[in-house]
Motif scaffolding. Structure first.
Motif, PDB file in Angstrom:
ATOM      1  N   VAL A 175      15.989  -8.764  -2.664  1.00 29.11           N
ATOM      2  CA  VAL A 175      17.175  -9.132  -3.614  1.00 29.11           C
ATOM      3  C   VAL A 175      17.695  -7.936  -4.452  1.00 29.11           C
ATOM      4  O   VAL A 175      16.357  -7.530  -5.085  1.00 29.11           O
ATOM      5  N   GLU A 176      18.720  -7.494  -4.540  1.00 29.56           N
ATOM      6  CA  GLU A 176      18.930  -6.126  -5.165  1.00 29.56           C
ATOM      7  C   GLU A 176      20.092  -6.461  -6.252  1.00 29.56           C
ATOM      8  O   GLU A 176      20.050  -5.562  -7.295  1.00 29.56           O
ATOM      9  N   THR A 177      20.760  -7.617  -6.272  1.00 34.67           N
ATOM     10  CA  THR A 177      21.943  -7.815  -7.237  1.00 34.67           C
ATOM     11  C   THR A 177      21.861  -9.110  -7.656  1.00 34.67           C
ATOM     12  O   THR A 177      21.048 -10.341  -7.158  1.00 34.67           O
TER      13      THR A 177
ATOM     14  N   GLY B 130      12.527  -8.284  -5.010  1.00 38.36           N
ATOM     15  CA  GLY B 130      13.640  -7.410  -4.871  1.00 38.36           C
ATOM     16  C   GLY B 130      13.557  -6.485  -5.876  1.00 38.36           C
ATOM     17  O   GLY B 130      13.150  -6.691  -6.858  1.00 38.36           O
ATOM     18  N   TYR B 131      14.493  -5.177  -5.497  1.00 44.36           N
ATOM     19  CA  TYR B 131      14.712  -4.211  -6.747  1.00 44.36           C
ATOM     20  C   TYR B 131      15.474  -4.722  -7.902  1.00 44.36           C
ATOM     21  O   TYR B 131      15.360  -4.210  -9.250  1.00 44.36           O
ATOM     22  N   TYR B 132      16.180  -5.955  -7.677  1.00 41.56           N
ATOM     23  CA  TYR B 132      16.993  -6.386  -8.873  1.00 41.56           C
ATOM     24  C   TYR B 132      15.862  -6.951  -9.746  1.00 41.56           C
ATOM     25  O   TYR B 132      16.107  -6.622 -11.026  1.00 41.56           O
TER      26      TYR B 132
ATOM     27  N   ILE C  91       5.189 -16.489   6.321  1.00 43.81           N
ATOM     28  CA  ILE C  91       5.717 -15.923   7.419  1.00 43.81           C
ATOM     29  C   ILE C  91       6.515 -14.949   6.923  1.00 43.81           C
ATOM     30  O   ILE C  91       7.349 -14.997   6.220  1.00 43.81           O
ATOM     31  N   ASP C  92       6.099 -13.498   7.174  1.00 48.87           N
ATOM     32  CA  ASP C  92       6.790 -12.364   6.542  1.00 48.87           C
ATOM     33  C   ASP C  92       7.969 -11.991   7.449  1.00 48.87           C
ATOM     34  O   ASP C  92       8.014 -12.308   8.805  1.00 48.87           O
ATOM     35  N   ASP C  93       9.256 -11.405   6.995  1.00 53.23           N
ATOM     36  CA  ASP C  93       9.980 -10.822   7.642  1.00 53.23           C
ATOM     37  C   ASP C  93      10.555 -12.002   8.725  1.00 53.23           C
ATOM     38  O   ASP C  93      11.077 -11.781   9.742  1.00 53.23           O
TER      39      ASP C  93
ATOM     40  N   ILE D 285       0.763  -1.269  -0.088  1.00 53.14           N
ATOM     41  CA  ILE D 285      -0.185   0.082  -0.037  1.00 53.14           C
ATOM     42  C   ILE D 285       0.903   1.426   0.180  1.00 53.14           C
ATOM     43  O   ILE D 285       2.002   1.305   0.546  1.00 53.14           O
ATOM     44  N   ARG D 286       0.245   2.170  -0.635  1.00 53.43           N
ATOM     45  CA  ARG D 286       0.845   3.809  -0.563  1.00 53.43           C
ATOM     46  C   ARG D 286      -0.203   4.686  -0.366  1.00 53.43           C
ATOM     47  O   ARG D 286      -1.291   4.582  -0.731  1.00 53.43           O
ATOM     48  N   TRP D 287       0.267   5.943   0.099  1.00 54.10           N
ATOM     49  CA  TRP D 287      -0.574   6.849   0.335  1.00 54.10           C
ATOM     50  C   TRP D 287      -0.236   8.089  -0.610  1.00 54.10           C
ATOM     51  O   TRP D 287       1.078   8.581  -0.420  1.00 54.10           O
TER      52      TRP D 287
ATOM     53  N   VAL E 254      -0.712 -10.932  -0.187  1.00 54.14           N
ATOM     54  CA  VAL E 254      -1.437  -9.710   0.703  1.00 54.14           C
ATOM     55  C   VAL E 254      -0.929  -9.522   2.081  1.00 54.14           C
ATOM     56  O   VAL E 254      -1.058 -10.665   2.933  1.00 54.14           O
ATOM     57  N   ASN E 255      -0.257  -8.506   2.802  1.00 52.52           N
ATOM     58  CA  ASN E 255       0.078  -8.443   4.070  1.00 52.52           C
ATOM     59  C   ASN E 255      -1.270  -8.214   4.953  1.00 52.52           C
ATOM     60  O   ASN E 255      -2.088  -7.601   4.466  1.00 52.52           O
ATOM     61  N   VAL E 256      -1.296  -9.122   6.115  1.00 54.72           N
ATOM     62  CA  VAL E 256      -2.213  -8.965   7.024  1.00 54.72           C
ATOM     63  C   VAL E 256      -1.604  -8.503   8.217  1.00 54.72           C
ATOM     64  O   VAL E 256      -0.577  -9.217   8.799  1.00 54.72           O
TER      65      VAL E 256
HETATM   66  P1  C2E Z   1       7.066  -6.296   3.762  1.00 54.32           P
HETATM   67  O1  C2E Z   1       5.540  -7.059   3.768  1.00 54.32           O
HETATM   68  O2  C2E Z   1       8.104  -6.813   4.267  1.00 54.32           O
HETATM   69  O3  C2E Z   1       7.322  -5.497   2.622  1.00 54.32           O
HETATM   70  C1  C2E Z   1       8.392  -5.624   1.678  1.00 54.32           C
HETATM   71  C2  C2E Z   1       9.165  -4.390   1.822  1.00 54.32           C
HETATM   72  O4  C2E Z   1      10.326  -4.441   1.228  1.00 54.32           O
HETATM   73  C3  C2E Z   1       8.369  -3.198   0.966  1.00 54.32           C
HETATM   74  O5  C2E Z   1       8.425  -2.119   1.357  1.00 54.32           O
HETATM   75  C4  C2E Z   1       9.098  -3.162  -0.528  1.00 54.32           C
HETATM   76  O6  C2E Z   1       8.989  -1.925  -1.165  1.00 54.32           O
HETATM   77  C5  C2E Z   1      10.493  -3.437   0.329  1.00 54.32           C
HETATM   78  N1  C2E Z   1      11.469  -3.757  -0.860  1.00 54.32           N
HETATM   79  C6  C2E Z   1      11.298  -4.904  -1.722  1.00 54.32           C
HETATM   80  N2  C2E Z   1      12.380  -5.065  -2.269  1.00 54.32           N
HETATM   81  C7  C2E Z   1      13.164  -4.566  -1.753  1.00 54.32           C
HETATM   82  C8  C2E Z   1      14.818  -4.434  -2.274  1.00 54.32           C
HETATM   83  O7  C2E Z   1      15.217  -4.987  -3.191  1.00 54.32           O
HETATM   84  N3  C2E Z   1      15.464  -3.555  -1.195  1.00 54.32           N
HETATM   85  C9  C2E Z   1      14.961  -2.894  -0.280  1.00 54.32           C
HETATM   86  N4  C2E Z   1      15.540  -2.061   0.687  1.00 54.32           N
HETATM   87  N5  C2E Z   1      13.507  -3.005   0.146  1.00 54.32           N
HETATM   88  C10 C2E Z   1      12.833  -3.724  -0.817  1.00 54.32           C
HETATM   89  P2  C2E Z   1       7.033  -1.004   1.555  1.00 54.32           P
HETATM   90  O8  C2E Z   1       6.188  -1.090   0.566  1.00 54.32           O
HETATM   91  O9  C2E Z   1       7.827   0.035   2.116  1.00 54.32           O
HETATM   92  O10 C2E Z   1       6.377  -1.806   2.771  1.00 54.32           O
HETATM   93  C11 C2E Z   1       7.003  -1.735   4.053  1.00 54.32           C
HETATM   94  C12 C2E Z   1       6.124  -2.630   4.837  1.00 54.32           C
HETATM   95  O11 C2E Z   1       4.606  -1.977   5.212  1.00 54.32           O
HETATM   96  C13 C2E Z   1       5.756  -4.038   4.467  1.00 54.32           C
HETATM   97  O12 C2E Z   1       6.807  -4.918   4.609  1.00 54.32           O
HETATM   98  C14 C2E Z   1       4.503  -4.402   4.967  1.00 54.32           C
HETATM   99  O13 C2E Z   1       4.973  -4.721   6.312  1.00 54.32           O
HETATM  100  C15 C2E Z   1       3.975  -3.090   5.274  1.00 54.32           C
HETATM  101  N6  C2E Z   1       2.966  -3.027   4.455  1.00 54.32           N
HETATM  102  C16 C2E Z   1       2.729  -2.706   3.130  1.00 54.32           C
HETATM  103  N7  C2E Z   1       1.491  -2.700   2.626  1.00 54.32           N
HETATM  104  C17 C2E Z   1       0.821  -3.398   3.553  1.00 54.32           C
HETATM  105  C18 C2E Z   1      -0.674  -3.504   3.712  1.00 54.32           C
HETATM  106  O14 C2E Z   1      -1.473  -3.552   2.798  1.00 54.32           O
HETATM  107  N8  C2E Z   1      -1.282  -4.001   4.852  1.00 54.32           N
HETATM  108  C19 C2E Z   1      -0.179  -4.364   5.776  1.00 54.32           C
HETATM  109  N9  C2E Z   1      -0.682  -4.701   6.935  1.00 54.32           N
HETATM  110  N10 C2E Z   1       1.021  -3.972   5.992  1.00 54.32           N
HETATM  111  C20 C2E Z   1       1.431  -3.330   4.723  1.00 54.32           C
END
Ligand code: C2E
Ligand code: MG
Ligand code: MG
Length: 762
Positions: free
Chosen positions: A720-722, A739-741, A660-662, A541-543, A595-597
């Protein structure tokens, strides 16, 4: 008894009617002897009435009625014997015997079954009778008895008036004892007054040298009528409940009667004496009798005053006792209202008062709020009895350290607070640190050894603050201590309030943003490492406030979770992602949606139903949906977690997958990977080693990939960036990567364009 008596046939009414006819007829009876016979006959009937009444009504107490019966028998016998006796004093013996019997009956009647009344009413009856006696003597007896030439040969006749006064007093008492009065008693009192009237008239007539006067004859018949009616009336068997002494005393006539008696008596006596003086006919008895009677009356008045005084004093003592008891109860209630029932410590109200007083007095010191870490889990795991004992043990340890003049209170289930007074900042901090180390020692509760540290928030007292502000700041500090990892002290600082304020502002703005539709979803591809093909997207999501830079989720997700707004936001993202990905699928692009929950969403009882609804309305197959949850959601125990697991089980049974995220950043526990309802592990981007390669990180990633493979869980590497990182992961056998890669998160249109081959997102 009363019911029985009430249902009996009204013999008393028949008797009373018959006697009334006789009373009316008596004056017309000729010759005079017939009147005497009527009197005697009615006296005989009374004997029958009394005997019948005692048998039929079966009063519980019969002594008084038997005495009345005896006195009636004596009256008849004396009347029958009178003509046979030569000495007039012989009949007088019978007459005299009648008096004590009748008098005893009058005295006993109201006391039967109510022994405590045996001495009641005499004083009052005595006062009125004394007054009446003086008048009676002065106006009636004295002119007859003491005037020369009267009663020369029957001086003993003067004894009758004296006895009459006593009977009069006893009958009066029967009426005065208000609490026990009944129809039968009133009839007996009236009998007495009628008899006295008859006696007086007879006495006057005898002294005047005549025979029994008409009045006497009528009164005797009337008296017999009244007494017989009393004996037949059902109320003769009813014993009213006993009134208390005080009730009796209060019921004993109004004060006015006594005042009139005491005032009128000497006046009448005085007037009479003046008349005697004027006629030069003053005799010793003219003075002795009224003065004596007045003296007795006065003595009785004083006695009555004393009795009233005593009752008043007893009442005052009882009242004082009940007031004291009431005060005790009130203070007990106050104590209960201001103290916690489990620990006995002061509660929030009392704490509030103490803080207010400390601020008003400009005392130095601080408010420290303490919250047990993980108390909920202990409660859920070991039960409330153990939880309660643990709270008591914690309270005990804290209390040992609280200095004199400070107050420890219990605020909520596992929250305590200490108002520290007259200590400087450094001393308050030292005290808080002692709290921390005291609770770090394990607690032994029943058979369990429990670890229950506390998190502390401290706010120093500042006279410029209100009590509510001090509490609010201390709580802010406490929450910061919890967020910083528990088991520590956080002092309040302005930054905390500013942060809180910023969160509140964000929440406010976010509310508006939802209404104005400023939230958007971007999609970041997930790639299969083997062939680098896109297998799915993660919805992020973004704002996007109009005309402003886009706000990333890190800046507002926490506020949304805090305020609960994450629930509608999360639902919206879910619907949106399902619809978009289902649309792509319909265009022949078989990708899945991740989808993140938030944990907060999983606490909602209808979460599973909501997800199924999103799948149904969008048409996305359940197997194409992956829900990303964080570790913390599953590790904690308790009812909420159980519900979360139920939701996940329901959804997995339909084919939805769970990741399981993160992974690796939270409270990683290897056990739950095996036991809980999950399908994938997403390795957190912080583990991604730089190309040069940190051997430790590489070892960790390898360990996670191996572990997941062993448990048949899919692995997804984040961040994953590279190309080097991608190659490393492929080497390890990691399944997928993101990842950004490969691609940054991009708007829906860009993903679609990539599909259509206009632009590659891969
Ligand atoms: P997340 O679920 O771990 O999402 C992955 C985050 O890592 C995303 O950040 C993404 O942009 C970032 N990412 C992806 N690839 C790379 C990379 O190669 N390098 C780096 N440095 N970062 C990368 P984002 O979009 O800023 O989201 C941050 C966190 O916000 C998410 O982490 C998630 O926990 C939360 N989020 C985002 N959208 C939602 C949503 O719809 N609902 C909920 N509950 N949480 C959300
Ligand atoms: Mg995620
Ligand atoms: Mg992540």
């Amino acid at each position: 008894m009363a019911a029985r008596a009430g249902s009996a046939r009204p013999y008393w009414l028949w008797y009373a009617s018959a006697m009334a006819v006789l009373v009316v007829a008596t004056p017309f009876l000729r010759p005079a002897a017939l009147r005497g016979a009527a009197g005697l006959g009615s006296a005989a009937v009374v004997i029958a009435a009394l005997a019948w009444g005692i048998r039929a009504h079966r009063p519980r107490y019969t002594l008084a009625w038997r005495l009345l019966l005896a006195s009636s028998v004596y009256t008849v016998v004396s009347n029958v014997l009178w003509p046979l006796l030569t000495s007039p004093s012989g009949t007088d013996v019978f007459y005299y015997t009648t008096y004590p019997l009748f008098g005893a009956a009058l005295a006993v009647l109201p006391v039967q079954g109510r022994r405590h009344l045996w001495s009641s009413g005499y004083t009052e009856a005595g006062i009125i009778a004394g007054g009446a006696a003086v008048v009676w003597w002065t106006l009636l007896v004295d002119p007859l008895v003491t005037d020369p030439g009267r009663l020369p040969d029957q001086p003993h006749v003067a004894v009758f008036p004296l006895l009459d006064v006593l009977l009069f007093a006893l009958a009066l008492r029967l009426l005065l004892l208000g609490g026990v009065r009944s129809v039968a008693y009133v009839l007996i009192a009236l009998t007495t007054f009628t008899l006295l009237t008859a006696d007086t008239a007879y006495f006057v007539a005898v002294v005047a040298g005549g025979g029994a006067p008409l009045v006497s004859s009528v009164c005797w018949v009337l008296a017999n009528g009244l007494l017989g009616t009393a004996a037949l009336h059902p109320s003769m068997a009813v014993t009213q409940p006993a009134p208390t002494d005080a009730e009796v005393l209060e019921g004993l006539g109004s004060t006015r009667i006594y005042i009139v008696t005491v005032v009128a008596t000497p006046i009448i006596t005085g007037v009479y004496l003046l008349h005697e003086v004027a006629a030069d006919a003053v005799a010793a008895a003219d003075i002795i009798v009224p003065v004596g009677a007045t003296a007795v009356t006065s003595a009785l008045v004083v006695t009555r005053m004393r009795q009233i005084n005593q009752v008043a004093r007893r009442r005052a003592v009882a009242l004082q006792a009940s007031l004291t008891r009431q005060e005790e109860l009130q203070s007990e209630l106050r104590h209960q209202a201001q103290h916690d029932s489990l620990t006995g410590l002061p509660n929030r109200d009392l704490l509030y008062e103490r803080i207010t007083a400390a601020l008003a007095a400009e005392r130095t010191g601080a408010l420290i709020v303490a919250d047990l870490d993980g108390f909920k889990e202990i409660n859920d795991r070991f039960g409330h009895a153990v939880g309660d004992e643990l709270l008591l043990a914690v309270a005990g340890r804290l209390l040992d350290l609280v200095p004199d003049g400070s107050m420890l209170a219990r605020l909520d289930s596992d929250e305590f607070a200490v108002v520290v007074q007259d200590l400087d900042d450094a001393a308050c901090t030292r005290l808080a640190e002692r709290f921390l180390s005291a609770t770090r020692e394990p607690f032994t509760v029943q058979v369990h050894e429990l670890f229950a540290t506390v998190s502390l928030g401290l706010r120093e007292l500042d006279p410029d603050l209100l009590t509510g502000d001090v509490l609010r700041d201390a709580y802010l500090a406490l929450h910061a201590a919890k967020a910083a990892g528990r088991d520590q002290l956080t002092r309040w600082a302005p930054a905390l309030s500013e942060e809180k304020l910023a969160v509140s502002r964000t929440v406010e703005r976010l509310r508006g943003a939802i209404e104005r539709d400023e939230l958007v979803v971007h999609y970041q591809p997930l790639v299969r490492l083997a062939d680098e093909r896109m297998t799915g997207v993660e919805a992020l999501i973004r704002w996007q406030p109009p005309g402003e830079p886009m706000i990333p989720p890190d800046k507002f997700i926490a506020a949304a979770e805090d305020s609960g707004l994450i629930v509608p936001i999360g639902t919206w993202v879910l619907h949106r992602a399902c619809e978009v990905v289902a649309g792509w699928q319909r265009h022949g692009h078989p990708v899945a949606a991740s989808v993140n929950v938030s944990p907060r969403q999983l606490r909602e009882p209808d979460f599973a139903a909501l997800v199924l609804d999103a799948l149904r309305t969008s048409g996305l197959p359940p197997a194409s949906l992956i829900l990303e949850i964080t570790e913390g959601v599953l590790v904690a125990s308790g009812a909420v977690t159980e519900q979360t697991i139920r939701h996940l089980q329901t959804l997995r049974a339909r084919g939805v997958r769970v990741a399981i995220d993160d992974f690796g950043t939270g409270y990683s526990s290897l056990a739950y990977l095996r036991d809980l309802p999950i399908d994938h592990v997403k390795i957190d981007k912080s583990f991604m080693p730089a190309d040069a390669g940190d051997p430790a990180l590489r070892a960790m990633v390898k360990a996670i990939v191996d572990l997941a493979a062993g448990l048949r869980l899919g692995t997804i590497a984040e961040g994953v960036e590279t190309a080097g990182q991608a190659a490393f992961l492929r080497e390890l056998g990691c399944e997928r990567a993101q990842g950004y890669y490969y691609s940054r998160p991009v708007p829906e249109a860009e993903v679609l364009a990539a599909f259509l081959g206009h632009k590659s997102v891969l």
